[in-house]
Design a protein around this motif. Structure first.
Motif, mmCIF file in Angstrom:
data_model
loop_
_atom_site.group_PDB
_atom_site.id
_atom_site.type_symbol
_atom_site.label_atom_id
_atom_site.label_comp_id
_atom_site.label_asym_id
_atom_site.label_seq_id
_atom_site.Cartn_x
_atom_site.Cartn_y
_atom_site.Cartn_z
ATOM 1 N N ARG A 175 -16.425 21.923 -63.337
ATOM 2 C CA ARG A 175 -17.942 22.151 -63.190
ATOM 3 C C ARG A 175 -18.094 23.676 -63.874
ATOM 4 N N HIS A 176 -17.066 24.315 -64.142
ATOM 5 C CA HIS A 176 -17.386 25.850 -64.628
ATOM 6 C C HIS A 176 -18.008 26.421 -63.418
ATOM 7 N N ASP A 177 -17.597 26.220 -62.264
ATOM 8 C CA ASP A 177 -18.249 26.806 -60.619
ATOM 9 C C ASP A 177 -17.331 28.155 -60.539
ATOM 10 N N PRO A 178 -17.667 28.956 -60.848
ATOM 11 C CA PRO A 178 -17.023 30.344 -60.299
ATOM 12 C C PRO A 178 -17.158 30.440 -58.808
ATOM 13 N N VAL A 179 -17.809 30.038 -58.020
ATOM 14 C CA VAL A 179 -18.193 30.123 -56.554
ATOM 15 C C VAL A 179 -16.723 29.588 -55.904
ATOM 16 N N LEU A 180 -16.787 28.088 -56.591
ATOM 17 C CA LEU A 180 -15.943 27.168 -55.672
ATOM 18 C C LEU A 180 -14.502 27.584 -56.159
ATOM 19 N N ILE A 181 -14.120 28.026 -57.408
ATOM 20 C CA ILE A 181 -12.932 28.461 -58.081
ATOM 21 C C ILE A 181 -12.301 29.704 -57.099
ATOM 22 N N LEU A 182 -13.306 30.925 -56.927
ATOM 23 C CA LEU A 182 -13.184 31.985 -56.261
ATOM 24 C C LEU A 182 -12.543 31.608 -54.822
ATOM 25 N N GLY A 183 -13.437 30.952 -54.439
ATOM 26 C CA GLY A 183 -13.537 30.659 -52.761
ATOM 27 C C GLY A 183 -12.145 29.750 -52.544
ATOM 28 N N GLN A 184 -12.052 28.781 -53.183
ATOM 29 C CA GLN A 184 -10.924 28.083 -52.661
ATOM 30 C C GLN A 184 -9.504 28.526 -53.294
ATOM 31 N N SER A 185 -9.425 29.361 -54.450
ATOM 32 C CA SER A 185 -8.112 29.808 -54.793
ATOM 33 C C SER A 185 -7.719 30.848 -53.709
ATOM 34 N N THR A 186 -8.713 31.726 -53.151
ATOM 35 C CA THR A 186 -7.946 32.724 -52.361
ATOM 36 C C THR A 186 -7.358 32.132 -50.832
ATOM 37 N N GLY A 187 -7.690 30.850 -50.736
ATOM 38 C CA GLY A 187 -7.311 30.316 -49.458
ATOM 39 C C GLY A 187 -6.006 29.912 -49.815
ATOM 40 N N LEU A 188 -5.444 29.405 -50.933
ATOM 41 C CA LEU A 188 -4.204 28.844 -51.006
ATOM 42 C C LEU A 188 -2.656 29.297 -50.426
ATOM 43 N N LEU A 189 -2.869 30.750 -50.729
ATOM 44 C CA LEU A 189 -1.779 31.440 -50.078
ATOM 45 C C LEU A 189 -1.633 31.544 -48.569
ATOM 46 N N ALA A 190 -3.119 31.583 -48.048
ATOM 47 C CA ALA A 190 -3.299 31.449 -46.485
ATOM 48 C C ALA A 190 -2.783 30.258 -45.945
ATOM 49 N N TYR A 191 -3.174 29.063 -46.730
ATOM 50 C CA TYR A 191 -2.890 27.806 -46.084
ATOM 51 C C TYR A 191 -1.302 27.653 -45.998
ATOM 52 N N GLY A 192 -0.656 28.114 -47.295
ATOM 53 C CA GLY A 192 0.993 28.010 -47.386
ATOM 54 C C GLY A 192 1.825 28.639 -46.244
ATOM 55 N N ARG A 193 1.041 30.166 -46.041
ATOM 56 C CA ARG A 193 1.671 30.938 -45.028
ATOM 57 C C ARG A 193 1.372 30.221 -43.702
ATOM 58 N N ASN A 194 0.199 29.885 -43.378
ATOM 59 C CA ASN A 194 0.042 29.226 -41.833
ATOM 60 C C ASN A 194 1.084 27.874 -41.672
ATOM 61 N N ILE A 195 1.291 27.075 -43.138
ATOM 62 C CA ILE A 195 2.167 26.184 -42.634
ATOM 63 C C ILE A 195 3.561 26.693 -42.577
ATOM 64 N N TRP A 196 3.957 27.504 -43.024
ATOM 65 C CA TRP A 196 5.259 28.384 -42.738
ATOM 66 C C TRP A 196 5.180 28.638 -41.321
ATOM 67 N N LEU A 197 4.351 29.445 -40.712
ATOM 68 C CA LEU A 197 4.261 29.878 -39.525
ATOM 69 C C LEU A 197 4.239 28.829 -38.346
ATOM 70 N N SER A 198 3.400 27.583 -38.854
ATOM 71 C CA SER A 198 3.478 26.570 -37.730
ATOM 72 C C SER A 198 4.723 25.923 -37.655
ATOM 73 N N ARG A 199 5.489 25.769 -38.876
ATOM 74 C CA ARG A 199 6.559 24.941 -38.907
ATOM 75 C C ARG A 199 7.887 25.882 -38.163
ATOM 76 N N LYS A 200 7.690 27.214 -38.333
ATOM 77 C CA LYS A 200 8.558 28.206 -37.691
ATOM 78 C C LYS A 200 8.381 28.107 -36.168
ATOM 79 N N GLY A 201 7.071 28.102 -35.798
ATOM 80 C CA GLY A 201 6.845 28.081 -34.331
ATOM 81 C C GLY A 201 7.371 26.678 -33.613
ATOM 82 N N SER A 202 7.309 25.798 -34.440
ATOM 83 C CA SER A 202 7.698 24.344 -33.903
ATOM 84 C C SER A 202 9.296 24.134 -33.668
#
Length: 203
Positions: A175-202
């Protein structure tokens, strides 16, 4: 001006993830802070407007589903009642007013959002699928939290976030949508880190 609205929405969304990530790192576990939900409702409101201005049903659809779940979590965090009555009323009624508007002029809505030459139907369906998956994380979060009777951000929430976000980024590239590209890309690292923290906590 349309992009300003969209980028402002994504600033709120990125800030909620960043703050949640920082607070979780400090706590050494995944937490669900009230600020996460406050920024969520602000970002969702603006992104809903952005989707409307962009004639993008995929964006609108995703926001409508998660919108009231944000409010539920705010209420669980005892934050909702502290908002001014006028603001609560506006937040509650805006999506309802938009849905009524769509229903009253359904043919124009279909033409505007589903027969848009700028967005082929296959791409609209693909983008909507990404938004549905991405939004289902909040449905999952709501069901999980309701069972636990508190606002939580479980492992499944982050797994669904990561998968849905990847689809939305690819849709945004088409869609050549810079808003969605920027907004979603910034969260990818945090999602991965939270997955790691959740698995570590369990463990």
């Amino acid at each position: 001006m349309i992009y300003v609205v969209g980028f402002l929405a994504q600033i709120f969304f990125s800030a909620r993830i960043l703050l949640q990530w920082i607070l979780s790192e400090r706590a050494k576990k995944v937490i669900s802070p009230a600020i996460f939900w406050q920024l969520s409702i602000l970002g969702s409101y603006l992104l809903f407007i952005y989707g409307w201005l962009r004639d993008d049903f995929a964006i609108i659809f995703g926001q409508i589903i998660s919108y009231y779940i944000y409010i539920w979590n705010l209420n669980k965090k005892h934050q909702w009642k502290w908002l001014p009555l006028v603001l609560r009323t506006v937040l509650l009624l805006t999506p309802v007013a938009a849905i009524i508007y769509m229903i009253e002029d359904a043919s124009a809505f279909v033409d505007q959002f589903f027969r848009n030459e700028k967005i082929p139907l296959w791409l609209l369906l693909y983008g909507s699928m990404g938004q549905i998956i991405f939004t289902l994380r909040f449905v999952y979060q709501w069901i999980y939290s309701k069972r636990k009777d508190e606002s939580l951000l479980p492992l499944g929430f982050w797994v669904i976030s990561l998968f849905g976000s990847l689809i939305i980024v690819s849709y945004a590239i088409y869609r050549h949508d810079p808003v969605l590209i920027l907004g979603q890309s910034t969260g990818l690292l945090a999602y991965g880190r939270n997955i790691w923290l959740s698995r570590k906590g369990s463990c």
